[in-house]
Design an enzyme around this catalytic site. Structure first.
Site, PDB file in Angstrom:
ATOM      1  CB  SER A 159      -0.895   0.014   1.238  1.00 21.82           C
ATOM      2  OG  SER A 159      -1.515   1.271   1.432  1.00 21.82           O
ATOM      3  CE1 TYR A 185      -3.834  -1.387   5.791  1.00 23.35           C
ATOM      4  CE2 TYR A 185      -2.889   0.648   4.947  1.00 23.35           C
ATOM      5  CZ  TYR A 185      -3.571  -0.529   4.743  1.00 23.35           C
ATOM      6  OH  TYR A 185      -4.003  -0.857   3.469  1.00 23.35           O
TER       7      TYR A 185
END
Length: 329
Positions: A159, A185
């Site tokens: 990501s 994350y």
């Protein structure tokens, strides 16, 4: 030979769909596994690969739900898989290996973002454990099938969240530093990218190549744990039916699946691997302080950090060092 972290000028872009990537390709006889392949970009990845003739095995926590969603598609199998449960991962791998099939494409698509529980039963950070460690264990478990292909590709979903910073190897599970869900994350997605770097190095002699993918910003169920205020900061509104409305800048699920599929099947990537990709191409390496919401930062593709993370992961999962190189076909 190391693949350059440099765009190939593939001709694809942010609006390209998975179906467009696969135009004219026949995947009959090929076998793919897609974790979380029954929702969001995972579903579109499954749909595209199956539509081109591949047999797709979907790993899902809720088998009944996955079978219901995937019922209209052909060439689909569903096996229970919970990436937060070590025994479930081993069982999934055992079931697949019992079929004695080669595995041509392993798409590590499933993941969590900002879950309500920040640590699992082992005391591991939930993002790190689910998004990265679960897929690490799964890949090791499926290694014999990947080697059997002789020309396999592993695609790990990373990501742009990796840009938050490098992994804190001294505090992987936020035991000492204050918990920050965005940092947590981001580190899990940096780990996914580093995983592709090291896996590619270890696998290339056995015909296994690996890639990390930033699918783009997608409005999906992964946003369900964010508050309305947090979503508003991204220009997103949650609707009463559970869908989202945005002011722009987001891809559709079909567009989000395109780079995963491109990394899995593109002839342009023959003989290549160990790189971070986005928008249907190899991404550009950008400076650490770049404000751009694209490109890859050095800490996500550093081979030294990749090897370090691999060794730590083996230790955390009690996997003997070098196992993935010593398994027999």
């Amino acid at each position: 030979m190391t693949t350059e972290q440099k765009p190939l000028q593939s001709g694809f872009g942010p609006e390209t769909t998975a179906k467009e990537v696969l135009a004219g390709q026949d995947l009959s006889g090929k076998v793919a596994i897609v974790t979380g392949g029954h929702g969001g970009i995972g579903l579109e990845t499954t749909r595209a690969l199956a539509g081109a003739g591949a047999t797709v095995i979907v790993g899902a926590r809720d088998v009944n739900k996955a079978q219901e969603v995937l019922a209209p598609l052909k060439n689909i199998e569903v096996i229970r898989l919970d990436l937060a449960d070590s025994s479930s991962i081993d069982e999934f791998a055992a079931v697949f290996l019992s079929s004695n099939r080669a595995l041509d494409f392993l798409i590590l698509n499933a993941g969590v973002s900002f879950p309500p529980t920040i640590k699992d039963e082992r005391g591991f950070d939930t993002h790190f454990a689910t998004n990265y460690l679960g897929h690490f264990q799964l890949t090791v478990g499926l290694w014999k099938a990947l080697k059997r292909s002789g020309n396999a590709r592993v695609v790990a979903l990373s990501s742009i969240g990796h840009m938050t910073g490098p992994i804190d190897f001294d505090d992987l599970h936020f035991s000492r530093r204050p918990y920050d869900k965005v940092v947590s994350y981001g580190e899990s997605k940096t780990a996914c990218s580093l995983f592709a770097v090291e896996l590619d190095k270890r696998g290339r002699e056995n015909g296994v190549r690996a890639f990390a993918v930033h699918p783009g910003a997608i409005l999906s169920g992964l946003a369900r744990h964010l508050s309305d205020e947090e979503l508003a900061g991204w220009g997103v509104r949650r609707n009463e039916d559970g869908t989202y409305t945005s002011s722009g800048g987001f891809k559709t699920a079909e567009q989000g699946a395109a780079t995963s599929v491109w990394c899995a099947v593109s002839p342009m990537l023959n003989g290549k691997g160990g790189v971070y990709c986005e928008d249907g191409d190899i991404a550009e390496a950008v400076p650490a302080d770049s404000p751009l919401q694209r490109g890859v930062r050095s800490w996500a593709i550093d081979p030294v950090l990749a090897e370090k993370l691999w060794t730590i992961s083996e230790d955390l999962l009690h996997i003997p060092h070098g196992t993935i190189n010593s398994l027999e076909s």
